[in-house]
Motif scaffolding. Structure first.
Motif, PDB file in Angstrom:
ATOM      1  N   ARG A   1       4.485  17.021  13.760  1.00  0.00           N
ATOM      2  CA  ARG A   1       4.932  16.586  12.433  1.00  0.00           C
ATOM      3  C   ARG A   1       4.246  15.304  11.971  1.00  0.00           C
ATOM      4  O   ARG A   1       3.991  15.133  10.782  1.00  0.00           O
ATOM      5  CB  ARG A   1       6.439  16.400  12.441  1.00  0.00           C
ATOM      6  CG  ARG A   1       7.183  17.696  12.581  1.00  0.00           C
ATOM      7  CD  ARG A   1       8.681  17.537  12.781  1.00  0.00           C
ATOM      8  NE  ARG A   1       9.276  16.559  11.906  1.00  0.00           N
ATOM      9  CZ  ARG A   1      10.389  15.901  12.210  1.00  0.00           C
ATOM     10  NH1 ARG A   1      11.013  16.118  13.334  1.00  0.00           N
ATOM     11  NH2 ARG A   1      10.895  15.019  11.362  1.00  0.00           N
ATOM     12  N   CYS A   2       3.971  14.406  12.889  1.00  0.00           N
ATOM     13  CA  CYS A   2       3.335  13.140  12.493  1.00  0.00           C
ATOM     14  C   CYS A   2       1.932  13.388  11.943  1.00  0.00           C
ATOM     15  O   CYS A   2       1.518  12.726  10.985  1.00  0.00           O
ATOM     16  CB  CYS A   2       3.291  12.169  13.672  1.00  0.00           C
ATOM     17  SG  CYS A   2       4.922  11.598  14.194  1.00  0.00           S
ATOM     18  N   LEU A   3       1.225  14.321  12.536  1.00  0.00           N
ATOM     19  CA  LEU A   3      -0.109  14.649  12.042  1.00  0.00           C
ATOM     20  C   LEU A   3      -0.027  15.262  10.648  1.00  0.00           C
ATOM     21  O   LEU A   3      -0.822  14.931   9.759  1.00  0.00           O
ATOM     22  CB  LEU A   3      -0.825  15.591  13.007  1.00  0.00           C
ATOM     23  CG  LEU A   3      -2.275  15.905  12.692  1.00  0.00           C
ATOM     24  CD1 LEU A   3      -3.110  14.634  12.621  1.00  0.00           C
ATOM     25  CD2 LEU A   3      -2.842  16.863  13.723  1.00  0.00           C
ATOM     26  N   LYS A   4       0.973  16.121  10.443  1.00  0.00           N
ATOM     27  CA  LYS A   4       1.170  16.710   9.112  1.00  0.00           C
ATOM     28  C   LYS A   4       1.443  15.619   8.085  1.00  0.00           C
ATOM     29  O   LYS A   4       0.876  15.633   6.988  1.00  0.00           O
ATOM     30  CB  LYS A   4       2.331  17.699   9.149  1.00  0.00           C
ATOM     31  CG  LYS A   4       2.591  18.377   7.831  1.00  0.00           C
ATOM     32  CD  LYS A   4       3.741  19.371   7.929  1.00  0.00           C
ATOM     33  CE  LYS A   4       3.960  20.063   6.602  1.00  0.00           C
ATOM     34  NZ  LYS A   4       5.031  21.065   6.692  1.00  0.00           N
ATOM     35  N   MET A   5       2.295  14.662   8.440  1.00  0.00           N
ATOM     36  CA  MET A   5       2.590  13.567   7.508  1.00  0.00           C
ATOM     37  C   MET A   5       1.349  12.725   7.237  1.00  0.00           C
ATOM     38  O   MET A   5       1.147  12.248   6.122  1.00  0.00           O
ATOM     39  CB  MET A   5       3.724  12.692   8.052  1.00  0.00           C
ATOM     40  CG  MET A   5       5.080  13.347   7.936  1.00  0.00           C
ATOM     41  SD  MET A   5       6.429  12.259   8.425  1.00  0.00           S
ATOM     42  CE  MET A   5       6.390  12.455  10.199  1.00  0.00           C
ATOM     43  N   ALA A   6       0.505  12.547   8.243  1.00  0.00           N
ATOM     44  CA  ALA A   6      -0.728  11.779   8.053  1.00  0.00           C
ATOM     45  C   ALA A   6      -1.666  12.488   7.084  1.00  0.00           C
ATOM     46  O   ALA A   6      -2.258  11.855   6.203  1.00  0.00           O
ATOM     47  CB  ALA A   6      -1.417  11.547   9.394  1.00  0.00           C
ATOM     48  N   PHE A   7      -1.798  13.806   7.224  1.00  0.00           N
ATOM     49  CA  PHE A   7      -2.631  14.571   6.289  1.00  0.00           C
ATOM     50  C   PHE A   7      -2.078  14.451   4.866  1.00  0.00           C
ATOM     51  O   PHE A   7      -2.827  14.251   3.904  1.00  0.00           O
ATOM     52  CB  PHE A   7      -2.699  16.051   6.684  1.00  0.00           C
ATOM     53  CG  PHE A   7      -3.546  16.341   7.895  1.00  0.00           C
ATOM     54  CD1 PHE A   7      -4.717  15.654   8.146  1.00  0.00           C
ATOM     55  CD2 PHE A   7      -3.160  17.324   8.787  1.00  0.00           C
ATOM     56  CE1 PHE A   7      -5.502  15.933   9.249  1.00  0.00           C
ATOM     57  CE2 PHE A   7      -3.928  17.622   9.899  1.00  0.00           C
ATOM     58  CZ  PHE A   7      -5.109  16.927  10.135  1.00  0.00           C
ATOM     59  N   GLU A   8      -0.748  14.577   4.743  1.00  0.00           N
ATOM     60  CA  GLU A   8      -0.125  14.488   3.426  1.00  0.00           C
ATOM     61  C   GLU A   8      -0.288  13.082   2.827  1.00  0.00           C
ATOM     62  O   GLU A   8      -0.544  12.941   1.634  1.00  0.00           O
ATOM     63  CB  GLU A   8       1.358  14.858   3.518  1.00  0.00           C
ATOM     64  CG  GLU A   8       1.573  16.332   3.809  1.00  0.00           C
ATOM     65  CD  GLU A   8       3.012  16.675   4.152  1.00  0.00           C
ATOM     66  OE1 GLU A   8       3.834  15.748   4.363  1.00  0.00           O
ATOM     67  OE2 GLU A   8       3.321  17.878   4.229  1.00  0.00           O
ATOM     68  N   ALA A   9      -0.133  12.059   3.654  1.00  0.00           N
ATOM     69  CA  ALA A   9      -0.298  10.678   3.182  1.00  0.00           C
ATOM     70  C   ALA A   9      -1.718  10.451   2.684  1.00  0.00           C
ATOM     71  O   ALA A   9      -1.938   9.776   1.677  1.00  0.00           O
ATOM     72  CB  ALA A   9       0.039   9.693   4.299  1.00  0.00           C
ATOM     73  N   ASN A  10      -2.671  11.026   3.366  1.00  0.00           N
ATOM     74  CA  ASN A  10      -4.068  10.905   2.942  1.00  0.00           C
ATOM     75  C   ASN A  10      -4.278  11.555   1.582  1.00  0.00           C
ATOM     76  O   ASN A  10      -5.014  11.023   0.740  1.00  0.00           O
ATOM     77  CB  ASN A  10      -4.991  11.530   3.983  1.00  0.00           C
ATOM     78  CG  ASN A  10      -6.439  11.337   3.646  1.00  0.00           C
ATOM     79  OD1 ASN A  10      -6.901  10.222   3.449  1.00  0.00           O
ATOM     80  ND2 ASN A  10      -7.176  12.437   3.562  1.00  0.00           N
ATOM     81  N   GLU A  11      -3.645  12.682   1.355  1.00  0.00           N
ATOM     82  CA  GLU A  11      -3.776  13.365   0.066  1.00  0.00           C
ATOM     83  C   GLU A  11      -3.126  12.556  -1.064  1.00  0.00           C
ATOM     84  O   GLU A  11      -3.665  12.470  -2.150  1.00  0.00           O
ATOM     85  CB  GLU A  11      -3.125  14.757   0.139  1.00  0.00           C
ATOM     86  CG  GLU A  11      -3.908  15.752   0.953  1.00  0.00           C
ATOM     87  CD  GLU A  11      -5.263  16.081   0.367  1.00  0.00           C
ATOM     88  OE1 GLU A  11      -5.357  16.265  -0.869  1.00  0.00           O
ATOM     89  OE2 GLU A  11      -6.232  16.152   1.138  1.00  0.00           O
ATOM     90  N   VAL A  12      -1.961  11.975  -0.788  1.00  0.00           N
ATOM     91  CA  VAL A  12      -1.237  11.200  -1.805  1.00  0.00           C
ATOM     92  C   VAL A  12      -1.972   9.903  -2.118  1.00  0.00           C
ATOM     93  O   VAL A  12      -2.075   9.497  -3.269  1.00  0.00           O
ATOM     94  CB  VAL A  12       0.205  10.909  -1.328  1.00  0.00           C
ATOM     95  CG1 VAL A  12       0.911   9.945  -2.264  1.00  0.00           C
ATOM     96  CG2 VAL A  12       0.983  12.197  -1.188  1.00  0.00           C
ATOM     97  N   GLY A  13      -2.480   9.254  -1.084  1.00  0.00           N
ATOM     98  CA  GLY A  13      -3.221   8.015  -1.261  1.00  0.00           C
ATOM     99  C   GLY A  13      -2.323   6.836  -1.583  1.00  0.00           C
ATOM    100  O   GLY A  13      -1.139   6.820  -1.254  1.00  0.00           O
ATOM    101  N   GLY A  14      -2.887   5.850  -2.259  1.00  0.00           N
ATOM    102  CA  GLY A  14      -2.139   4.639  -2.585  1.00  0.00           C
ATOM    103  C   GLY A  14      -1.737   3.891  -1.323  1.00  0.00           C
ATOM    104  O   GLY A  14      -2.517   3.790  -0.371  1.00  0.00           O
ATOM    105  N   ILE A  15      -0.492   3.391  -1.299  1.00  0.00           N
ATOM    106  CA  ILE A  15      -0.028   2.641  -0.133  1.00  0.00           C
ATOM    107  C   ILE A  15       0.656   3.532   0.906  1.00  0.00           C
ATOM    108  O   ILE A  15       1.058   3.050   1.962  1.00  0.00           O
ATOM    109  CB  ILE A  15       0.921   1.490  -0.521  1.00  0.00           C
ATOM    110  CG1 ILE A  15       2.211   2.006  -1.132  1.00  0.00           C
ATOM    111  CG2 ILE A  15       0.212   0.497  -1.432  1.00  0.00           C
ATOM    112  CD1 ILE A  15       3.292   0.957  -1.268  1.00  0.00           C
ATOM    113  N   VAL A  16       0.764   4.832   0.613  1.00  0.00           N
ATOM    114  CA  VAL A  16       1.457   5.726   1.542  1.00  0.00           C
ATOM    115  C   VAL A  16       0.790   5.754   2.920  1.00  0.00           C
ATOM    116  O   VAL A  16       1.485   5.651   3.935  1.00  0.00           O
ATOM    117  CB  VAL A  16       1.629   7.138   0.945  1.00  0.00           C
ATOM    118  CG1 VAL A  16       2.206   8.102   1.962  1.00  0.00           C
ATOM    119  CG2 VAL A  16       2.529   7.072  -0.280  1.00  0.00           C
ATOM    120  N   PRO A  17      -0.541   5.874   3.034  1.00  0.00           N
ATOM    121  CA  PRO A  17      -1.133   5.847   4.376  1.00  0.00           C
ATOM    122  C   PRO A  17      -0.846   4.532   5.113  1.00  0.00           C
ATOM    123  O   PRO A  17      -0.603   4.539   6.331  1.00  0.00           O
ATOM    124  CB  PRO A  17      -2.636   6.012   4.114  1.00  0.00           C
ATOM    125  CG  PRO A  17      -2.710   6.716   2.805  1.00  0.00           C
ATOM    126  CD  PRO A  17      -1.550   6.173   2.009  1.00  0.00           C
TER     127      PRO A  17
END
Length: 102
Positions: free
Chosen positions: A27-43
């Motif tokens: 799940r953490c890897l999935k969240m990392a991929f999603e954070a990369n897509e969203v961008g901004g301060i999320v990553p």
């Protein structure tokens, strides 16, 4: 770092096969991929939450399977800023650390 085993020699294994990652299990890897897509301060928030969660796990304050819960809770509680200024980024991450630290 001392290790009591031989270093891996890629020349001894000229053909390696890799499979896709099961992001439902990791799940953490999935969240990392999603954070990369969203961008901004999320990553950045994800990284800060991961640091705090892993530290909490290493100090027996949470269970291993709580790590993704802490990360998800953190990134879902922040307001994303797509083009943050450095000072705003720092303040948001510090706030996130203080709110979610156990």
């Amino acid at each position: 770092i001392y290790a009591d085993f031989l270093r891996f020699d890629f020349l001894n294994y000229p053909s390696l096969t890799f499979e896709g990652v099961n992001t439902e299990v990791f799940r953490c890897l999935k969240m990392a991929f999603e954070a990369n897509e969203v961008g901004g301060i999320v990553p950045c928030a994800l990284n800060a939450a991961n640091e705090i969660a892993v530290d909490a796990f290493l100090h027996d304050r949470i269970h291993f399977l709580d790590i993704p819960v802490v990360i998800e809770s953190t990134i879902s509680s922040i307001a994303n800023i797509q083009n943050p200024q450095l000072d705003q980024d720092f303040l948001d991450m510090r706030y996130s650390q203080l709110v979610h630290k156990k």
